[in-house]
Design a protein around this motif. Structure first.
Motif, PDB file in Angstrom:
ATOM      1  N   GLU A 277      16.744  -1.378  42.413  1.00 35.90           N
ATOM      2  CA  GLU A 277      16.774  -0.183  41.566  1.00 35.90           C
ATOM      3  C   GLU A 277      16.683  -0.526  40.086  1.00 35.90           C
ATOM      4  OE1 GLU A 277      20.296   1.902  42.772  1.00 35.90           O
ATOM      5  OE2 GLU A 277      19.297   2.795  44.514  1.00 35.90           O
TER       6      GLU A 277
ATOM      7  N   PRO B 211      11.765  -2.668  36.741  1.00 36.36           N
ATOM      8  CA  PRO B 211      10.932  -1.692  36.028  1.00 36.36           C
ATOM      9  C   PRO B 211      10.166  -0.826  37.037  1.00 36.36           C
ATOM     10  CG  PRO B 211      10.647  -3.887  35.100  1.00 36.36           C
ATOM     11  CD  PRO B 211      11.477  -4.043  36.340  1.00 36.36           C
ATOM     12  N   GLN B 212       9.937   0.417  36.694  1.00 35.25           N
ATOM     13  CA  GLN B 212       9.343   1.403  37.607  1.00 35.25           C
ATOM     14  C   GLN B 212       8.067   0.918  38.299  1.00 35.25           C
ATOM     15  OE1 GLN B 212      10.803   4.477  38.261  1.00 35.25           O
ATOM     16  NE2 GLN B 212       9.290   4.714  39.884  1.00 35.25           N
ATOM     17  N   PRO B 213       7.075   0.354  37.580  1.00 36.30           N
ATOM     18  CA  PRO B 213       5.852  -0.075  38.288  1.00 36.30           C
ATOM     19  C   PRO B 213       6.116  -1.171  39.321  1.00 36.30           C
ATOM     20  CG  PRO B 213       5.480  -0.023  35.912  1.00 36.30           C
ATOM     21  CD  PRO B 213       6.942   0.188  36.128  1.00 36.30           C
TER      22      PRO B 213
ATOM     23  N   ARG C  28       9.035  -1.724  40.856  1.00 36.09           N
ATOM     24  CA  ARG C  28       9.834  -1.135  41.935  1.00 36.09           C
ATOM     25  C   ARG C  28       8.941  -0.329  42.883  1.00 36.09           C
ATOM     26  NH1 ARG C  28      13.798   1.463  39.201  1.00 36.09           N
ATOM     27  NH2 ARG C  28      12.557   3.352  39.023  1.00 36.09           N
ATOM     28  N   ASP C  29       8.037   0.466  42.334  1.00 39.45           N
ATOM     29  CA  ASP C  29       7.145   1.267  43.177  1.00 39.45           C
ATOM     30  C   ASP C  29       6.299   0.378  44.080  1.00 39.45           C
ATOM     31  OD1 ASP C  29       8.154   3.525  41.986  1.00 39.45           O
ATOM     32  OD2 ASP C  29       6.409   3.851  40.678  1.00 39.45           O
ATOM     33  N   THR C  30       5.735  -0.669  43.495  1.00 40.91           N
ATOM     34  CA  THR C  30       4.909  -1.589  44.280  1.00 40.91           C
ATOM     35  C   THR C  30       5.731  -2.256  45.378  1.00 40.91           C
ATOM     36  OG1 THR C  30       3.511  -1.994  42.355  1.00 40.91           O
ATOM     37  CG2 THR C  30       3.398  -3.606  44.141  1.00 40.91           C
TER      38      THR C  30
ATOM     39  N   CYS D 254      -2.346   3.993  44.315  1.00 36.03           N
ATOM     40  CA  CYS D 254      -1.946   4.069  42.903  1.00 36.03           C
ATOM     41  C   CYS D 254      -3.135   4.068  41.941  1.00 36.03           C
ATOM     42  CB  CYS D 254      -1.033   2.891  42.564  1.00 36.03           C
ATOM     43  SG  CYS D 254       0.518   2.901  43.487  1.00 36.03           S
TER      44      CYS D 254
ATOM     45  N   ARG E  15       2.055  -7.499  40.320  1.00 33.72           N
ATOM     46  CA  ARG E  15       3.312  -6.743  40.279  1.00 33.72           C
ATOM     47  C   ARG E  15       4.250  -7.173  41.410  1.00 33.72           C
ATOM     48  NH1 ARG E  15       1.657  -0.450  38.960  1.00 33.72           N
ATOM     49  NH2 ARG E  15       0.959  -0.812  36.811  1.00 33.72           N
TER      50      ARG E  15
ATOM     51  N   ALA F  26       7.857  -8.789  40.894  1.00 28.72           N
ATOM     52  CA  ALA F  26       9.033  -8.136  41.465  1.00 28.72           C
ATOM     53  C   ALA F  26       9.828  -9.114  42.323  1.00 28.72           C
ATOM     54  CB  ALA F  26       8.608  -6.923  42.296  1.00 28.72           C
TER      55      ALA F  26
END
Length: 172
Positions: free
Chosen positions: A121, A124-126, A128-130, A148, A158, A162
């Motif tokens: 959580e 960073p958003q990108p 985390r989404d990936t 995406c 990414r 991550a």
């Protein structure tokens, strides 16, 4: 306009074979080829679906080599089915892993899981989404890229970023 004496000239509308004539002419051959190359139990289904997909080409008059096009369509259908079956097996394997998670966890395992959730959580958003699309939705990098609107290389970068951040934060 193409001269009528050229061998590759398109036949007039009334001389083009109908879909029914093409079926009678090539269905036995196509089924035999598909039985040899792919699952014999699916050969007839592939052959029929190939003819369904051939219909629009025939209706538009864009059918120059029906035998080759039929084979290409049927092969593509078979490859797509095989790819889908592999994807389904992978997803079923992941579901089996999840179903094994009903065993009671120790307090240390619960804390580890909570820490992992917090680390994910905190990405960073990108990233985390990936990560979530790959690990929890079961999407391939190509599927994520298409979903995406990104290049596959960006998705790969990414994901590696991550994973590196998660590993570093879990070690701390």
């Amino acid at each position: 306009m193409t001269p009528p004496d050229r061998p590759d000239a398109e036949p007039p509308q009334d001389e083009r074979p109908t879909l029914d004539e093409l079926y009678r002419r090539y269905s036995g051959w196509l089924t035999a080829v598909l039985r040899r190359r792919f699952d014999p139990n699916q050969a007839e289904d592939l052959m029929h679906e190939a003819y369904v997909r051939l219909g629009p080409y025939q209706a538009k008059g864009e059918l120059r080599h029906p035998q080759g096009l039929l084979l290409r369509i049927a092969e593509n259908l078979a490859y797509n089915q095989a790819r889908g079956a592999r994807r389904d097996r992978r997803r079923m394997g992941r579901l089996a892993e999840v179903s094994r998670c009903h065993e009671p966890c120790t307090q240390a395992e619960q804390l580890q899981a909570l820490l992992f959730k917090q680390v994910v959580e905190g990405l960073p958003q990108p990233l985390r989404d990936t990560f979530m699309l790959s690990r929890y939705a079961g999407m391939t990098y190509a599927e994520i890229a298409e979903h995406c609107g990104l290049p596959v290389k960006t998705v790969e970068w990414r994901m590696s970023k991550a994973l590196a951040l998660i590993a570093a934060r879990m070690r701390d």
